[in-house]
Scaffold this active site. Structure first.
Site, PDB file in Angstrom:
ATOM      1  N   SER A 102       0.796  -1.238   0.000  1.00 39.09           N
ATOM      2  CA  SER A 102       0.000   0.000   0.000  1.00 39.09           C
ATOM      3  C   SER A 102       0.823   1.280   0.000  1.00 39.09           C
ATOM      4  CB  SER A 102      -0.951   0.012   1.201  1.00 39.09           C
ATOM      5  OG  SER A 102      -2.018  -0.876   0.975  1.00 39.09           O
TER       6      SER A 102
ATOM      7  N   LYS B 255       3.131   6.549   5.226  1.00 40.17           N
ATOM      8  CA  LYS B 255       2.264   5.537   4.611  1.00 40.17           C
ATOM      9  C   LYS B 255       2.789   4.158   4.982  1.00 40.17           C
ATOM     10  CE  LYS B 255      -1.245   4.092   2.487  1.00 40.17           C
ATOM     11  NZ  LYS B 255      -1.251   3.039   3.521  1.00 40.17           N
TER      12      LYS B 255
ATOM     13  N   LYS C 256      -0.246   3.697  -2.599  1.00 39.15           N
ATOM     14  CA  LYS C 256      -1.286   4.723  -2.471  1.00 39.15           C
ATOM     15  C   LYS C 256      -0.722   6.140  -2.401  1.00 39.15           C
ATOM     16  CE  LYS C 256      -4.749   1.709  -0.307  1.00 39.15           C
ATOM     17  NZ  LYS C 256      -4.012   0.444  -0.149  1.00 39.15           N
TER      18      LYS C 256
ATOM     19  N   SER D 122      -5.494   3.262   4.719  1.00 41.13           N
ATOM     20  CA  SER D 122      -5.138   2.349   3.632  1.00 41.13           C
ATOM     21  C   SER D 122      -6.347   1.614   3.069  1.00 41.13           C
ATOM     22  CB  SER D 122      -4.081   1.333   4.112  1.00 41.13           C
ATOM     23  OG  SER D 122      -3.222   0.964   3.065  1.00 41.13           O
TER      24      SER D 122
END
Length: 349
Positions: free
Chosen positions: A122, A284, A125, A179
């Site tokens: 992720s 993140k 993203k 997420s």
């Protein structure tokens, strides 16, 4: 509210005079044996069925074998398969890959397997957010979660049911902070030209930034074909950091959205944003089996603006532990950090 009839409630018997007793209709297919049921459960869990030794049948006195569920061997991440976990480093990090650089000077302070190209889960993203923000699409436009947003790659769970309507800004918030995979996919679908055009925009942006080790095939990170290196991801973090909106949404501790008559509360997937001793400007997290536990951050430490990348960390909380190890090392080695002039040696492995 009327009580709902339970599916487990017994069927009523006929009570009027002369009525025949109600009998259940026999199933057309014979019920599965205990061994067959065990095999089905094992298959669902990703395990195998092995014999647990002989057993004597009570009916015929014949030897049979009792089925037992044995968990299958855990799958290795790409870095584990490549042997990157065996690389030693002075800080004894649990991450296969690590990189710490000074954001202002690009000086490398710590490096471990930083050129390895691996799945990034992720962390993808961040690029999704960058493409959305630079497209200047309205953050107030309402987007709808559809069947197309359901994860068929990993079968992951989502609290955003099909039919959920949120603004683009809310979808972006959930994708960065917690997420949310369906939110990220919906963002890509609603890009001009749809998902194919969005993925092409992601790869085009990577090329523009000089991220030559990076490739994207979808906007969530669920695919192991989304791959990059620590050096490329440090470049991505620096580019995303230039947008205040991405900084704000990625570091938001909690966020609540209205879904119909309900209100859903979401939390940040990075526990460090709740820690007042950390000054995090952007972050993140990411995880799929092939990538392991991943974390990228921009943070102010020891008087410097730093970018940190941790990929394929073994253990649920080890990426956080690795970040704390690096922080402790920087503070201990950063003589004069209080004055804003720390001395931090380079560590490369």
């Amino acid at each position: 509210m009327a009580a709902r009839k339970s599916e487990d409630a017994p069927a009523k018997r006929a009570t009027h005079t002369g009525a025949k007793r109600a009998t259940a209709k026999k199933p057309s297919v014979a019920p599965k044996s205990r061994g067959a049921r065990t095999a089905m459960r094992a298959e669902r869990k990703g395990g195998v069925v092995r014999s647990a030794g002989p057993k004597v049948s009570k009916a015929a006195g014949l030897p049979t074998r009792k089925a037992a569920y044995v968990p299958s061997e855990p799958r290795l991440s790409y870095a584990q398969a490549y042997g990157l976990h065996q690389a030693p480093d002075p800080l004894d990090l649990k991450s296969s890959v690590a990189l710490v650089i000074d954001q202002d000077t690009n000086e490398i302070l710590f490096s471990k397997n930083s050129q390895a190209v691996l799945p990034i889960a992720s962390i993808t993203k961040l690029m999704t957010a960058l493409v959305v923000v630079e497209a200047n699409q309205s953050l107030d436009e309402v987007l709808t979660i559809t069947e197309a947003d359901i994860d068929t790659e990993k079968g992951s769970h989502s609290r955003l049911a099909v039919g959920t309507q949120l603004t683009r800004g809310e979808m972006l918030h959930l994708a960065l902070m917690s997420s949310e995979n369906r939110a990220a996919n919906a963002l890509g679908r609603h890009y001009p030209g749809g998902l194919p055009a969005f993925v092409e925009a992601m790869n085009r942006k990577a090329r523009e930034l000089g991220m030559h080790d990076t490739r994207y095939v979808e906007p969530t990170g669920l695919s192991s074909r989304n791959q990059s290196s620590a050096r490329d991801l440090a470049t991505l973090v620096n580019a995303a950091y230039q947008y205040p909106l991405i900084r704000e949404l990625s570091t938001s501790p909690e966020y609540q959205v209205a879904v119909g008559r309900r209100h859903l509360q979401f939390r940040n997937t990075n526990g460090l944003v709740f820690n007042p001793t950390w000054e995090i400007g952007l972050q993140k997290t990411g995880y799929i089996v092939e990538a392991g536990r991943c974390l990228v951050m921009q943070a102010r430490l020891a008087g410097r603006q730093l970018i940190m990348v941790f990929l394929d960390s073994a253990g649920k909380y080890s990426r956080i532990g690795d970040a704390e190890r690096v922080r402790k090392w920087l503070l201990e080695e950063g003589h004069g950090a209080v004055t804003g002039q720390p001395h931090m040696p380079r560590v490369t492995s």
